[in-house]
Enzyme design. Sequence first.
Site, PDB file in Angstrom:
ATOM      1  N   ASP A   1       2.464  -8.865   6.924  1.00 22.21           N
ATOM      2  CA  ASP A   1       1.711  -7.758   7.518  1.00 22.21           C
ATOM      3  C   ASP A   1       0.225  -8.083   7.424  1.00 22.21           C
ATOM      4  OD1 ASP A   1       0.615  -5.329   8.315  1.00 22.21           O
ATOM      5  OD2 ASP A   1       2.086  -4.132   7.233  1.00 22.21           O
TER       6      ASP A   1
ATOM      7  N   ARG B   1      -2.189  -6.292   8.802  1.00 19.42           N
ATOM      8  CA  ARG B   1      -3.034  -5.119   9.027  1.00 19.42           C
ATOM      9  C   ARG B   1      -3.912  -4.821   7.816  1.00 19.42           C
ATOM     10  NH1 ARG B   1       1.470  -0.901  10.664  1.00 19.42           N
ATOM     11  NH2 ARG B   1       2.447  -2.003   8.929  1.00 19.42           N
TER      12      ARG B   1
END
Length: 198
Positions: free
Chosen positions: A128, A130
């Site tokens: 991930d 983000r």
Amino acid sequence: MAEVRARVELKVGAKSNIDAEILSFRGLKTDKEHVAIIFKSADKTQPVPLVRMHSECLTGDVFHSSRCDCGEQLEETIEKMGHEGGIILYLRQEGRGIGLYNKIDAYQLQSQGLDTYQANNKLGFADDLRDFYEASQMLSALSVDKIRLITNNPKKVKELKSYGINIEEVVNTAAHIKHGNENYLKAKVSHGHHSLKL
């Protein structure tokens, strides 16, 4: 930091029209065009707003792809906030930050049996990518430092807290199971430790 406000009518499903305000920002860490969608509450006694950080998912949000539950989570949130008020931070972080084209490449790998995390890893990306710092900037621009966060993802809780946002309550979304996304949801639970009841 808050820039322009405009009123919009959001249509969820075939029937509901929900009035909201969309807000752009300047001065964020990157040049991504994140927006806040603000829903007014009829109940003025709620001092702590509902907030959802929703990462853009063109395939799910717009086309209701069978590969994920993003569009369904977004619609559930809009309906909830249409009644209770709240803020959606719509973040331009497609495919957990890998971008749309790479996400389509990951779809191809998922068709070969890899789960969503394994596919991203095979393409050379972390689970991930983000970063939710800009979400905390957006909340600060709105003078919000205490929230009830709509999420199933512990990463979002941990990161927002690390940026000084006080999370009074975590509100889980439903498990939106449909043909084609079962393995995706199972991977989110087993690998991403999402709070989903499958």
